[in-house]
Design a protein around this motif. Structure first.
Motif, PDB file in Angstrom:
ATOM      1  N   LEU A  55       0.825  -1.212   0.000  1.00 31.27           N
ATOM      2  CA  LEU A  55       0.000   0.000   0.000  1.00 31.27           C
ATOM      3  C   LEU A  55       0.860   1.264   0.000  1.00 31.27           C
ATOM      4  CD1 LEU A  55      -2.743  -1.195   2.493  1.00 31.27           C
ATOM      5  CD2 LEU A  55      -3.095  -0.626   0.070  1.00 31.27           C
ATOM      6  N   HIS A  56       1.944   1.246   0.759  1.00 30.38           N
ATOM      7  CA  HIS A  56       2.838   2.408   0.800  1.00 30.38           C
ATOM      8  C   HIS A  56       3.525   2.607  -0.548  1.00 30.38           C
ATOM      9  CE1 HIS A  56       6.634   4.567   1.650  1.00 30.38           C
ATOM     10  NE2 HIS A  56       5.810   5.322   2.359  1.00 30.38           N
ATOM     11  N   ASP A  57       4.026   1.537  -1.123  1.00 32.40           N
ATOM     12  CA  ASP A  57       4.707   1.637  -2.420  1.00 32.40           C
ATOM     13  C   ASP A  57       3.786   2.141  -3.522  1.00 32.40           C
ATOM     14  OD1 ASP A  57       6.965   0.723  -1.149  1.00 32.40           O
ATOM     15  OD2 ASP A  57       6.918  -1.279  -2.049  1.00 32.40           O
ATOM     16  N   ALA A  58       2.493   1.862  -3.392  1.00 30.52           N
ATOM     17  CA  ALA A  58       1.516   2.324  -4.395  1.00 30.52           C
ATOM     18  C   ALA A  58       1.035   3.750  -4.094  1.00 30.52           C
ATOM     19  CB  ALA A  58       0.330   1.369  -4.441  1.00 30.52           C
ATOM     20  N   GLY A  59       1.521   4.342  -3.002  1.00 28.43           N
ATOM     21  CA  GLY A  59       1.143   5.710  -2.676  1.00 28.43           C
ATOM     22  C   GLY A  59      -0.153   5.843  -1.906  1.00 28.43           C
ATOM     23  N   GLU A  60      -0.674   4.722  -1.393  1.00 29.36           N
ATOM     24  CA  GLU A  60      -1.932   4.768  -0.650  1.00 29.36           C
ATOM     25  C   GLU A  60      -1.747   5.119   0.822  1.00 29.36           C
ATOM     26  OE1 GLU A  60      -5.099   4.547  -1.730  1.00 29.36           O
ATOM     27  OE2 GLU A  60      -4.325   4.467  -3.758  1.00 29.36           O
ATOM     28  N   LEU A  61      -0.567   4.892   1.375  1.00 28.63           N
ATOM     29  CA  LEU A  61      -0.291   5.193   2.778  1.00 28.63           C
ATOM     30  C   LEU A  61       0.869   6.169   2.892  1.00 28.63           C
ATOM     31  CD1 LEU A  61      -0.399   1.625   4.409  1.00 28.63           C
ATOM     32  CD2 LEU A  61      -2.226   3.332   4.322  1.00 28.63           C
ATOM     33  N   VAL A  62       0.866   6.942   3.959  1.00 28.22           N
ATOM     34  CA  VAL A  62       1.993   7.810   4.269  1.00 28.22           C
ATOM     35  C   VAL A  62       2.594   7.340   5.588  1.00 28.22           C
ATOM     36  CG1 VAL A  62       1.087   9.816   3.036  1.00 28.22           C
ATOM     37  CG2 VAL A  62       0.519   9.504   5.440  1.00 28.22           C
ATOM     38  N   VAL A  63       3.891   7.546   5.744  1.00 25.31           N
ATOM     39  CA  VAL A  63       4.547   7.243   7.014  1.00 25.31           C
ATOM     40  C   VAL A  63       4.380   8.478   7.876  1.00 25.31           C
ATOM     41  CG1 VAL A  63       6.716   6.689   8.176  1.00 25.31           C
ATOM     42  CG2 VAL A  63       6.197   5.672   5.945  1.00 25.31           C
ATOM     43  N   GLU A  64       3.595   8.329   8.948  1.00 25.01           N
ATOM     44  CA  GLU A  64       3.333   9.471   9.821  1.00 25.01           C
ATOM     45  C   GLU A  64       4.464   9.695  10.802  1.00 25.01           C
ATOM     46  OE1 GLU A  64       0.017  10.098  13.019  1.00 25.01           O
ATOM     47  OE2 GLU A  64      -0.694  10.736  11.043  1.00 25.01           O
ATOM     48  N   SER A  65       5.082   8.602  11.255  1.00 26.50           N
ATOM     49  CA  SER A  65       6.194   8.732  12.191  1.00 26.50           C
ATOM     50  C   SER A  65       7.001   7.438  12.205  1.00 26.50           C
ATOM     51  CB  SER A  65       5.684   9.040  13.609  1.00 26.50           C
ATOM     52  OG  SER A  65       4.913   7.959  14.096  1.00 26.50           O
ATOM     53  N   GLU A  66       8.174   7.523  12.806  1.00 26.78           N
ATOM     54  CA  GLU A  66       9.030   6.348  13.003  1.00 26.78           C
ATOM     55  C   GLU A  66       9.494   6.363  14.444  1.00 26.78           C
ATOM     56  OE1 GLU A  66      12.228   6.364  10.178  1.00 26.78           O
ATOM     57  OE2 GLU A  66      10.888   6.100   8.466  1.00 26.78           O
ATOM     58  N   GLU A  67       9.590   5.175  15.040  1.00 29.62           N
ATOM     59  CA  GLU A  67      10.070   5.092  16.407  1.00 29.62           C
ATOM     60  C   GLU A  67      11.021   3.907  16.544  1.00 29.62           C
ATOM     61  OE1 GLU A  67       6.440   2.998  18.718  1.00 29.62           O
ATOM     62  OE2 GLU A  67       5.961   4.952  17.829  1.00 29.62           O
ATOM     63  N   LYS A  68      12.033   4.089  17.395  1.00 29.20           N
ATOM     64  CA  LYS A  68      13.015   3.031  17.611  1.00 29.20           C
ATOM     65  C   LYS A  68      12.456   2.033  18.601  1.00 29.20           C
ATOM     66  CE  LYS A  68      16.942   5.734  16.348  1.00 29.20           C
ATOM     67  NZ  LYS A  68      18.356   5.870  16.414  1.00 29.20           N
ATOM     68  N   ILE A  69      12.495   0.751  18.204  1.00 31.32           N
ATOM     69  CA  ILE A  69      12.015  -0.323  19.063  1.00 31.32           C
ATOM     70  C   ILE A  69      13.032  -1.452  19.011  1.00 31.32           C
ATOM     71  CG2 ILE A  69      10.204  -2.035  19.418  1.00 31.32           C
ATOM     72  CD1 ILE A  69       8.237  -0.115  18.160  1.00 31.32           C
ATOM     73  N   ARG A  70      13.610  -1.788  20.169  1.00 35.14           N
ATOM     74  CA  ARG A  70      14.561  -2.900  20.284  1.00 35.14           C
ATOM     75  C   ARG A  70      15.602  -2.911  19.157  1.00 35.14           C
ATOM     76  NH1 ARG A  70       9.623  -5.451  21.929  1.00 35.14           N
ATOM     77  NH2 ARG A  70       9.257  -6.105  19.802  1.00 35.14           N
ATOM     78  N   GLY A  71      16.230  -1.773  18.910  1.00 29.11           N
ATOM     79  CA  GLY A  71      17.295  -1.708  17.926  1.00 29.11           C
ATOM     80  C   GLY A  71      16.821  -1.552  16.493  1.00 29.11           C
ATOM     81  N   GLY A  72      15.531  -1.597  16.265  1.00 29.74           N
ATOM     82  CA  GLY A  72      14.992  -1.422  14.918  1.00 29.74           C
ATOM     83  C   GLY A  72      14.154  -0.154  14.842  1.00 29.74           C
ATOM     84  N   VAL A  73      13.578   0.065  13.684  1.00 32.40           N
ATOM     85  CA  VAL A  73      12.722   1.228  13.487  1.00 32.40           C
ATOM     86  C   VAL A  73      11.337   0.744  13.058  1.00 32.40           C
ATOM     87  CG1 VAL A  73      12.352   3.336  12.152  1.00 32.40           C
ATOM     88  CG2 VAL A  73      14.666   2.702  12.845  1.00 32.40           C
ATOM     89  N   ALA A  74      10.315   1.164  13.787  1.00 33.28           N
ATOM     90  CA  ALA A  74       8.933   0.821  13.449  1.00 33.28           C
ATOM     91  C   ALA A  74       8.282   2.043  12.810  1.00 33.28           C
ATOM     92  CB  ALA A  74       8.156   0.396  14.683  1.00 33.28           C
ATOM     93  N   LYS A  75       7.787   1.852  11.611  1.00 34.70           N
ATOM     94  CA  LYS A  75       7.079   2.928  10.925  1.00 34.70           C
ATOM     95  C   LYS A  75       5.613   2.878  11.318  1.00 34.70           C
ATOM     96  CE  LYS A  75      10.093   2.868   6.911  1.00 34.70           C
ATOM     97  NZ  LYS A  75      10.204   2.632   5.473  1.00 34.70           N
ATOM     98  N   ARG A  76       5.026   4.044  11.502  1.00 37.30           N
ATOM     99  CA  ARG A  76       3.602   4.163  11.787  1.00 37.30           C
ATOM    100  C   ARG A  76       2.955   4.762  10.545  1.00 37.30           C
ATOM    101  NH1 ARG A  76       2.057   3.255  16.729  1.00 37.30           N
ATOM    102  NH2 ARG A  76       0.300   4.685  16.692  1.00 37.30           N
ATOM    103  N   TYR A  77       2.059   3.977   9.929  1.00 40.52           N
ATOM    104  CA  TYR A  77       1.425   4.357   8.678  1.00 40.52           C
ATOM    105  C   TYR A  77       0.045   4.941   8.911  1.00 40.52           C
ATOM    106  CZ  TYR A  77       4.947   1.347   6.480  1.00 40.52           C
ATOM    107  OH  TYR A  77       6.115   0.770   6.065  1.00 40.52           O
ATOM    108  N   ARG A  78      -0.373   5.812   7.987  1.00 46.39           N
ATOM    109  CA  ARG A  78      -1.700   6.406   8.042  1.00 46.39           C
ATOM    110  C   ARG A  78      -2.250   6.523   6.623  1.00 46.39           C
ATOM    111  NH1 ARG A  78      -5.017   8.829  11.360  1.00 46.39           N
ATOM    112  NH2 ARG A  78      -6.250  10.602  10.777  1.00 46.39           N
ATOM    113  N   TYR A  79      -3.561   6.332   6.504  1.00 48.85           N
ATOM    114  CA  TYR A  79      -4.257   6.522   5.227  1.00 48.85           C
ATOM    115  C   TYR A  79      -4.942   7.874   5.271  1.00 48.85           C
ATOM    116  CZ  TYR A  79      -7.721   5.907   1.511  1.00 48.85           C
ATOM    117  OH  TYR A  79      -8.493   6.066   0.386  1.00 48.85           O
ATOM    118  N   ASP A  80      -4.603   8.746   4.347  1.00 51.81           N
ATOM    119  CA  ASP A  80      -5.209  10.067   4.283  1.00 51.81           C
ATOM    120  C   ASP A  80      -6.136  10.112   3.081  1.00 51.81           C
ATOM    121  OD1 ASP A  80      -5.928  12.698   4.285  1.00 51.81           O
ATOM    122  OD2 ASP A  80      -3.915  13.485   3.903  1.00 51.81           O
ATOM    123  N   ALA A  81      -7.407   9.865   3.311  1.00 50.01           N
ATOM    124  CA  ALA A  81      -8.387   9.817   2.227  1.00 50.01           C
ATOM    125  C   ALA A  81      -8.703  11.195   1.677  1.00 50.01           C
ATOM    126  CB  ALA A  81      -9.674   9.156   2.711  1.00 50.01           C
TER     127      ALA A  81
END
Length: 193
Positions: A55-81
């Motif tokens: 969905l993100h690659d097709a442009g349907e979702l935006v990454v609203e934020s990123e947060e570090k979790i246990r050495g990795g990065v978790a992206k938080r996605y949102r759909y803006d209709a």
């Protein structure tokens, strides 16, 4: 628009899947990570990540934020209709695939329907072009209102709803620019939430 517009076809194909339709609905109300989507939809983390990426690659979702979790990065996605999207006309086969995925999702929702108010309509008819444009404006306004006011699941004083629309011109009668519709911008309509 050219029927071979690859971006439009990619967007349509990315959403033509029942799980992805559920994800878009879920991410309308709040941004979520793959782990949160997986827990909410009761699917594997890998499955949630895959669908979010598509969905993100097709442009349907935006990454609203990123947060570090246990050495990795978790992206938080949102759909803006409410974002501006290019014309979504595409080959008939792709629109049929999207309609089938939507039908499966509506069937899932109907099995979970509760008592209360609702509306259902089906129509194939010939109407004046002004009536058609007004009806599309009303559907567009209702869709934007519901998307703009979506809240996270189980928010107090909210009702869990389903709304699906599919309206299009058919062959015969006025076509092309004579029947073209451009959504009107109401003063009350929320801009760019």
């Amino acid at each position: 628009m050219d029927e071979t517009d690859h971006d439009t076809v990619a967007r349509l194909r990315a959403t033509a899947h029942p799980v992805r339709l559920r994800i878009l609905s879920l991410l309308t109300a709040e941004a979520m990570s793959a782990a949160e989507v997986a827990r909410t939809l009761e699917i594997t983390h890998a499955n949630a990540s895959y669908h979010l990426r598509q969905l993100h690659d097709a442009g349907e979702l935006v990454v609203e934020s990123e947060e570090k979790i246990r050495g990795g990065v978790a992206k938080r996605y949102r759909y803006d209709a409410t974002r501006e999207v290019a014309d979504r006309s595409s080959p008939v086969d792709d629109r049929i695939a999207y309609a089938r995925a939507t039908a499966v999702e509506v069937e899932r929702r109907l099995l979970d329907a509760g008592p209360g108010s609702g509306s259902s309509s089906d129509l194939e008819a010939w109407v004046p072009v002004e009536v058609w444009r007004r009806a599309l404006d009303l559907m567009h306004e209702a869709s934007h209102l519901l998307h703009a006011e979506a809240r996270p699941a189980d928010t107090p004083e909210t009702v869990h709803v389903s709304a699906t629309t599919n309206a299009f011109t058919m062959t015969g009668g006025l076509e092309g620019d004579a029947a073209r519709w451009v959504p009107r911008r109401d003063a009350g309509q929320e801009e760019g939430r």
